[in-house]
Write an enzyme that holds these catalytic residues in place. Structure first.
Site, mmCIF file in Angstrom:
data_model
loop_
_atom_site.group_PDB
_atom_site.id
_atom_site.type_symbol
_atom_site.label_atom_id
_atom_site.label_comp_id
_atom_site.label_asym_id
_atom_site.label_seq_id
_atom_site.Cartn_x
_atom_site.Cartn_y
_atom_site.Cartn_z
ATOM 1 N N ASP A 93 0.844 -1.193 0.000
ATOM 2 C CA ASP A 93 0.000 0.000 0.000
ATOM 3 C C ASP A 93 0.883 1.247 0.000
ATOM 4 O O ASP A 93 1.830 1.350 0.790
ATOM 5 C CB ASP A 93 -0.905 0.004 1.232
ATOM 6 C CG ASP A 93 -1.868 1.182 1.226
ATOM 7 O OD1 ASP A 93 -2.952 1.042 0.636
ATOM 8 O OD2 ASP A 93 -1.546 2.234 1.821
ATOM 9 N N ASN A 101 -2.021 13.697 -2.810
ATOM 10 C CA ASN A 101 -2.896 14.301 -3.822
ATOM 11 C C ASN A 101 -3.443 15.648 -3.361
ATOM 12 O O ASN A 101 -3.472 16.622 -4.122
ATOM 13 C CB ASN A 101 -4.059 13.362 -4.140
ATOM 14 C CG ASN A 101 -3.671 12.244 -5.098
ATOM 15 O OD1 ASN A 101 -2.772 12.412 -5.917
ATOM 16 N ND2 ASN A 101 -4.341 11.114 -5.004
ATOM 17 N N HIS A 106 -2.779 15.936 -8.139
ATOM 18 C CA HIS A 106 -2.854 14.566 -8.647
ATOM 19 C C HIS A 106 -1.693 14.218 -9.574
ATOM 20 O O HIS A 106 -1.334 13.041 -9.694
ATOM 21 C CB HIS A 106 -4.192 14.350 -9.368
ATOM 22 C CG HIS A 106 -5.353 14.257 -8.434
ATOM 23 N ND1 HIS A 106 -5.740 13.078 -7.832
ATOM 24 C CD2 HIS A 106 -6.197 15.207 -7.957
ATOM 25 C CE1 HIS A 106 -6.789 13.292 -7.046
ATOM 26 N NE2 HIS A 106 -7.085 14.582 -7.109
ATOM 27 N N ASP A 110 0.403 10.930 -9.151
ATOM 28 C CA ASP A 110 0.733 9.960 -10.203
ATOM 29 C C ASP A 110 2.230 9.652 -10.216
ATOM 30 O O ASP A 110 2.643 8.512 -10.455
ATOM 31 C CB ASP A 110 0.316 10.502 -11.568
ATOM 32 C CG ASP A 110 -1.198 10.515 -11.762
ATOM 33 O OD1 ASP A 110 -1.900 9.912 -10.937
ATOM 34 O OD2 ASP A 110 -1.653 11.134 -12.740
ATOM 35 N N ASP A 136 -4.151 2.770 -4.838
ATOM 36 C CA ASP A 136 -2.801 2.923 -4.278
ATOM 37 C C ASP A 136 -2.279 1.595 -3.733
ATOM 38 O O ASP A 136 -1.425 1.569 -2.853
ATOM 39 C CB ASP A 136 -2.795 3.984 -3.175
ATOM 40 C CG ASP A 136 -3.785 3.672 -2.052
ATOM 41 O OD1 ASP A 136 -4.506 2.642 -2.137
ATOM 42 O OD2 ASP A 136 -3.851 4.458 -1.087
#
Length: 199
Positions: A93, A101, A106, A110, A136
């Site tokens: 995770d 974010n 974002h 990414d 994620d």
């Protein structure tokens, strides 16, 4: 059908020219048809390969997606149990993804996901199955003989944080579950067990 028909058609035109059973104008027209067909066939082949890759892989990270899991992950799991009698499942995770974010946007989020994917590829064996399991979350199916995957991921993550120059701190939580053929466990149960061991 197309793959078989194409060389047959080409050979037929060549043979007709060699035997002079077709005049030059007709041969030219047939060659044009053949070349056009070849171009269409090749374009369709490339499109099919692209669509197949896209259906099986996550567009952001390039890792397998859930369709890839169905097609290749299950097979990798069974092959390892058969050939080595053991397999390990890692559930990973990306910590604080929402915070990354919200704080940096974002696009930076990414970047964190892609960096995580690169780390997992680098640490795992060449034959490992690696997928983006969710937003994620990642899953790895690898040989049970690799005892240092967890520590390798931690070390690679620390190196990334020292050298990346990114505003966030990359952190990956890892749960590792090992099983043998005699256990008779299904892959989905192993993934759930690895997920539970992450916390």
């Amino acid at each position: 059908v197309q793959t078989c028909a194409l060389p047959i058609f080409n050979n037929m035109v060549t043979q007709m020219q060699a035997n002079r059973t077709i005049d030059p104008a007709g041969a030219k027209e047939l060659r044009f048809v053949t070349d056009t067909y070849n171009a269409i066939f090749e374009e369709n082949r490339r499109t099919h390969q692209h669509l197949t890759y896209g259906n099986l892989h996550d567009s952001l990270t390039g890792l397998y997606n859930r369709f890839g899991m169905t097609r290749f992950g299950q097979q990798r799991y069974e092959d390892l149990l058969s050939s080595e009698n053991s397999v390990q499942i890692l559930f990973i995770d990306l910590d604080d993804m929402k915070t990354i974010n919200d704080r940096y946007g974002h696009e930076i989020g990414d970047t964190a996901l892609k960096a995580s994917a690169r780390i997992l590829r680098r640490i795992c064996s060449n034959d490992a199955f690696i997928m983006r399991y969710g937003g994620d979350e990642f899953v790895i199916i690898d040989t049970g003989a690799s005892q240092r995957l967890n520590s390798g991921i931690v070390a690679a993550t620390e190196e990334y944080n020292r050298t990346s120059g990114m505003p966030f701190t990359l952190s990956l939580s890892v749960g590792v579950f090992r099983t043998a053929r005699a256990d008779g466990m299904m892959l989905d149960d192993c993934i759930r067990a690895a997920d539970a061991l992450m916390y």
